[in-house]
Design a protein around this motif. Structure first.
Motif, PDB file in Angstrom:
ATOM      1  N   ALA A  15       0.838  -1.206   0.000  1.00 35.07           N
ATOM      2  CA  ALA A  15       0.000   0.000   0.000  1.00 35.07           C
ATOM      3  C   ALA A  15       0.869   1.250   0.000  1.00 35.07           C
ATOM      4  O   ALA A  15       0.593   2.222  -0.722  1.00 35.07           O
ATOM      5  N   ALA A  16       1.946   1.236   0.798  1.00 35.13           N
ATOM      6  CA  ALA A  16       2.860   2.379   0.815  1.00 35.13           C
ATOM      7  C   ALA A  16       3.521   2.563  -0.547  1.00 35.13           C
ATOM      8  O   ALA A  16       3.608   3.682  -1.063  1.00 35.13           O
ATOM      9  N   ASN A  17       3.959   1.469  -1.145  1.00 32.69           N
ATOM     10  CA  ASN A  17       4.646   1.551  -2.436  1.00 32.69           C
ATOM     11  C   ASN A  17       3.701   1.873  -3.594  1.00 32.69           C
ATOM     12  O   ASN A  17       4.152   2.341  -4.641  1.00 32.69           O
ATOM     13  N   TYR A  31       2.652   0.145 -13.734  1.00 36.55           N
ATOM     14  CA  TYR A  31       2.592  -0.117 -12.291  1.00 36.55           C
ATOM     15  C   TYR A  31       3.394   0.956 -11.555  1.00 36.55           C
ATOM     16  O   TYR A  31       4.384   1.457 -12.094  1.00 36.55           O
ATOM     17  N   PRO A  32       3.034   1.267 -10.315  1.00 39.59           N
ATOM     18  CA  PRO A  32       3.942   2.075  -9.492  1.00 39.59           C
ATOM     19  C   PRO A  32       5.275   1.325  -9.379  1.00 39.59           C
ATOM     20  O   PRO A  32       5.295   0.129  -9.048  1.00 39.59           O
ATOM     21  N   ARG A  33       6.370   2.013  -9.673  1.00 38.84           N
ATOM     22  CA  ARG A  33       7.668   1.345  -9.812  1.00 38.84           C
ATOM     23  C   ARG A  33       8.068   0.528  -8.594  1.00 38.84           C
ATOM     24  O   ARG A  33       8.467  -0.635  -8.705  1.00 38.84           O
ATOM     25  N   LEU A  36       6.008  -2.700  -7.969  1.00 41.02           N
ATOM     26  CA  LEU A  36       6.450  -3.785  -8.836  1.00 41.02           C
ATOM     27  C   LEU A  36       7.787  -4.348  -8.351  1.00 41.02           C
ATOM     28  O   LEU A  36       7.982  -5.572  -8.311  1.00 41.02           O
ATOM     29  N   TYR A  37       8.680  -3.452  -7.951  1.00 41.93           N
ATOM     30  CA  TYR A  37       9.988  -3.897  -7.465  1.00 41.93           C
ATOM     31  C   TYR A  37       9.843  -4.796  -6.235  1.00 41.93           C
ATOM     32  O   TYR A  37      10.468  -5.864  -6.146  1.00 41.93           O
ATOM     33  N   GLY A  38       9.039  -4.373  -5.281  1.00 38.29           N
ATOM     34  CA  GLY A  38       8.853  -5.158  -4.060  1.00 38.29           C
ATOM     35  C   GLY A  38       8.284  -6.534  -4.346  1.00 38.29           C
ATOM     36  O   GLY A  38       8.698  -7.537  -3.746  1.00 38.29           O
ATOM     37  N   GLN A  39       7.345  -6.602  -5.269  1.00 37.14           N
ATOM     38  CA  GLN A  39       6.753  -7.894  -5.607  1.00 37.14           C
ATOM     39  C   GLN A  39       7.759  -8.798  -6.317  1.00 37.14           C
ATOM     40  O   GLN A  39       7.797 -10.011  -6.091  1.00 37.14           O
TER      41      GLN A  39
END
Length: 196
Positions: A15-17, A31-33, A36-39
């Motif tokens: 949610a934060a990202n 996607y919010p960058r 996507l990176y965290g996933q």
């Protein structure tokens, strides 16, 4: 930490990202960058360490939490500025996810362990720190190296690959060598790694 709380914390990190104003297009969708990176970090961690405990799962998902709030261009654009920025990021990410962990009722021990991982302490000696670093390097190699190489001078790129390789474990190397790379990147890898 029970699995439900861990899932709730990972969801809060997402949610934060999701607020990242920077977008990355993947398979035709934006996607919010950092979301996507965290996933992607979580996906690689699962491949590397399906047995990862909650702290390691949280550390992987929070590797770049809210990174856009700590921009590179607020530091001098030289090597010293870069290193200062990177060290600042470790603390920034650890503090940001620490707030989320505490909001979900977890102890300072969990906060401290995630901070330890995000600060990359005892790399090559702590198995969890190494797994986190391997995941980060593999996300870079799989999803970002081609774009990075296109705008980076060749010799500098060779050095970047050498440094990336030096951070990784043998297991990370095995996974990296199984990835597909475009020809220009393949040439950099061959030069950086000898015969690859």
């Amino acid at each position: 930490m029970n699995a439900e709380t861990c899932t709730q914390i990972l969801t809060a990190i997402d949610a934060a990202n999701s607020a990242d104003p920077n977008q990355e297009v993947w398979e035709g969708e934006a996607y919010p960058r950092e979301l996507l990176y965290g996933q992607r970090m979580s996906q690689w961690l699962h491949r590397l360490r399906p047995d990862a405990d909650a702290a390691l799962q949280i550390g992987a998902r929070a590797q770049h939490i809210c990174r856009w709030e700590h921009p590179r261009d607020t530091y001098p654009m030289d090597r010293k500025g870069y290193l200062t920025w990177r060290r600042g990021l470790y603390t920034f990410h650890a503090e940001r996810v620490g707030e989320i962990i505490r909001e979900h009722g977890e102890s300072d021990d969990v906060v401290e362990r995630v901070s330890f991982l995000l600060h990359k302490k005892k790399l090559h000696d702590d198995a969890d720190t190494q797994a986190l670093e391997d995941a980060a390097c593999l996300v870079f190699l799989e999803f970002h190296i081609a774009d990075f190489a296109a705008k980076t001078e060749h010799e500098k790129m060779v050095n970047i690959v050498k440094k990336t390789w030096g951070k990784m474990s043998d297991t990370g190397h095995e996974h990296a060598l199984k990835l597909s790379y475009p020809e220009p990147v393949q040439a950099v890898l061959v030069e950086a790694l000898g015969n690859g």
